[in-house]
Design a protein around this motif. Structure first.
Motif, mmCIF file in Angstrom:
data_model
loop_
_atom_site.group_PDB
_atom_site.id
_atom_site.type_symbol
_atom_site.label_atom_id
_atom_site.label_comp_id
_atom_site.label_asym_id
_atom_site.label_seq_id
_atom_site.Cartn_x
_atom_site.Cartn_y
_atom_site.Cartn_z
ATOM 1 N N HIS A 153 0.833 -1.192 0.000
ATOM 2 C CA HIS A 153 0.000 0.000 0.000
ATOM 3 C C HIS A 153 0.872 1.248 0.000
ATOM 4 O O HIS A 153 2.052 1.198 0.338
ATOM 5 N N VAL A 154 0.262 2.345 -0.376
ATOM 6 C CA VAL A 154 0.856 3.674 -0.217
ATOM 7 C C VAL A 154 -0.056 4.446 0.727
ATOM 8 O O VAL A 154 -1.248 4.610 0.452
ATOM 9 N N THR A 155 0.476 4.887 1.829
ATOM 10 C CA THR A 155 -0.324 5.605 2.815
ATOM 11 C C THR A 155 -0.682 6.994 2.292
ATOM 12 O O THR A 155 0.186 7.733 1.825
ATOM 13 N N VAL A 156 -1.959 7.339 2.404
ATOM 14 C CA VAL A 156 -2.412 8.689 2.080
ATOM 15 C C VAL A 156 -2.413 9.552 3.338
ATOM 16 O O VAL A 156 -1.926 10.684 3.331
ATOM 17 N N LEU A 157 -2.937 9.018 4.440
ATOM 18 C CA LEU A 157 -2.932 9.749 5.708
ATOM 19 C C LEU A 157 -3.030 8.766 6.862
ATOM 20 O O LEU A 157 -3.982 7.992 6.952
ATOM 21 N N PRO A 195 3.983 9.291 -10.471
ATOM 22 C CA PRO A 195 4.355 10.521 -9.783
ATOM 23 C C PRO A 195 3.897 10.511 -8.319
ATOM 24 O O PRO A 195 3.001 9.751 -7.958
ATOM 25 N N GLU A 196 4.508 11.383 -7.515
ATOM 26 C CA GLU A 196 4.079 11.552 -6.125
ATOM 27 C C GLU A 196 2.924 12.532 -6.002
ATOM 28 O O GLU A 196 2.151 12.464 -5.043
ATOM 29 N N ALA A 197 2.827 13.441 -6.966
ATOM 30 C CA ALA A 197 1.911 14.575 -6.826
ATOM 31 C C ALA A 197 0.460 14.168 -6.541
ATOM 32 O O ALA A 197 -0.187 14.794 -5.683
ATOM 33 N N PRO A 198 -0.116 13.162 -7.226
ATOM 34 C CA PRO A 198 -1.516 12.836 -6.919
ATOM 35 C C PRO A 198 -1.720 12.348 -5.491
ATOM 36 O O PRO A 198 -2.757 12.628 -4.884
ATOM 37 N N VAL A 199 -0.738 11.623 -4.946
ATOM 38 C CA VAL A 199 -0.853 11.146 -3.561
ATOM 39 C C VAL A 199 -0.741 12.323 -2.599
ATOM 40 O O VAL A 199 -1.524 12.449 -1.640
ATOM 41 N N ARG A 200 0.212 13.196 -2.855
ATOM 42 C CA ARG A 200 0.374 14.371 -2.001
ATOM 43 C C ARG A 200 -0.875 15.257 -2.052
ATOM 44 O O ARG A 200 -1.266 15.857 -1.047
ATOM 45 N N ALA A 201 -1.501 15.344 -3.215
ATOM 46 C CA ALA A 201 -2.710 16.159 -3.348
ATOM 47 C C ALA A 201 -3.850 15.586 -2.511
ATOM 48 O O ALA A 201 -4.614 16.344 -1.892
ATOM 49 N N LEU A 202 -3.971 14.268 -2.484
ATOM 50 C CA LEU A 202 -4.990 13.645 -1.633
ATOM 51 C C LEU A 202 -4.737 13.968 -0.163
ATOM 52 O O LEU A 202 -5.657 14.331 0.585
ATOM 53 N N THR A 203 -3.474 13.826 0.261
ATOM 54 C CA THR A 203 -3.127 14.114 1.652
ATOM 55 C C THR A 203 -3.436 15.562 1.995
ATOM 56 O O THR A 203 -4.003 15.867 3.064
ATOM 57 N N ALA A 204 -3.083 16.472 1.095
ATOM 58 C CA ALA A 204 -3.315 17.894 1.348
ATOM 59 C C ALA A 204 -4.804 18.203 1.476
ATOM 60 O O ALA A 204 -5.217 18.988 2.351
ATOM 61 N N SER A 205 -5.631 17.594 0.627
ATOM 62 C CA SER A 205 -7.067 17.831 0.721
ATOM 63 C C SER A 205 -7.631 17.343 2.057
ATOM 64 O O SER A 205 -8.494 17.983 2.655
ATOM 65 N N LEU A 206 -7.133 16.195 2.516
ATOM 66 C CA LEU A 206 -7.608 15.650 3.791
ATOM 67 C C LEU A 206 -7.167 16.492 4.973
ATOM 68 O O LEU A 206 -7.957 16.755 5.889
#
Length: 234
Positions: free
Chosen positions: A40-44, A91-102
């Motif tokens: 898995h890749v952790t989002v939050l 890319p990392e950007a979509p995962v980071r964007a999810l984290t930022a929104s949360l």
């Protein structure tokens, strides 16, 4: 990576019953992982406690994820934290964007409890069982064995909400689709109240996410104390 001042508990890291997390499953990498949990890749991690997951909270989550389109992650190389072997997603950007929104919506949900400075980059943990004096040689050998399996490509269409029993076991609570229209919102008067049927993933939130009953507790070997400098769940 350095360890900042911790916040409570033993080193600020112990999971409590009802702690939750949001993660992306990468089943294409399950056969490569020897860390005691699914790839898995952790989002939050951690998210809010299960007791706060009302119907309205689930609807909020569905709305957040509906605002992000599905994406593809590729894993091509190995990297390491002290004691941890992992794959960085590209890319990392979509995962980071999810984290930022949360974290914009739930600012109290500080990634990794604020332990790591800077915060950990998105990653897929392959192994975290070696200590500071053995991990370099051990992971050199592991990389050689796993290298023929790279690159890996995974299509990301959903994010999983999971909860722990505090003893090392985690189970699915709900799955949220990316890029899908959020359901009609229920009144906000129950935003932080506990809706027992919702937190168990049985209805509620007008279908805000798909309920899940998958359990994936760690095997006995994964419950042993982790070497200093590593994390039990990354």
């Amino acid at each position: 990576m350095t360890v900042a001042a911790t916040r409570g508990g033993s080193g600020g890291w112990a999971d409590l019953p009802g702690d939750t997390a949001l993660s992306i499953r990468v089943p294409e990498a399950n056969h490569l992982v020897s860390a005691g949990f699914p790839a898995h890749v952790t989002v939050l991690y951690p998210f809010v406690n299960e007791s706060r997951l009302s119907a309205s909270a689930h609807a909020d989550l569905a709305e957040v994820f509906a605002g992000h389109a599905p994406f593809t992650l590729t894993f091509t190389e190995f990297r390491r934290y002290p004691g941890v072997l992992y794959l960085p997603p590209d890319p990392e950007a979509p995962v980071r964007a999810l984290t930022a929104s949360l974290t914009d919506r739930w600012p109290e949900a500080v990634p990794y409890r604020g332990i790591f400075t800077p915060p950990l980059a998105p990653h897929l943990t392959l192994a975290n069982h070696e200590g500071p004096h053995t991990y370099e040689a051990a992971y050199d050998a592991l990389e050689s064995r796993l290298a023929p399996h790279l690159p890996l490509v995974s299509q990301v269409n959903e994010v999983h909400l999971i909860v722990t029993d505090g003893a090392g076991g985690w189970r699915d609570l709900r799955t949220y689709r990316l890029g899908e229209g959020a359901p009609q919102r229920r009144p906000k008067d129950a935003c932080d109240g506990h809706d027992s049927s919702d937190s168990r993933g049985a209805g509620g939130a007008g279908g805000a996410g798909r309920a899940g009953h998958v359990r994936y507790g760690l095997p006995p070997t994964a419950h042993r104390p982790q070497p200093k400098g590593t994390a039990p769940w990354l």
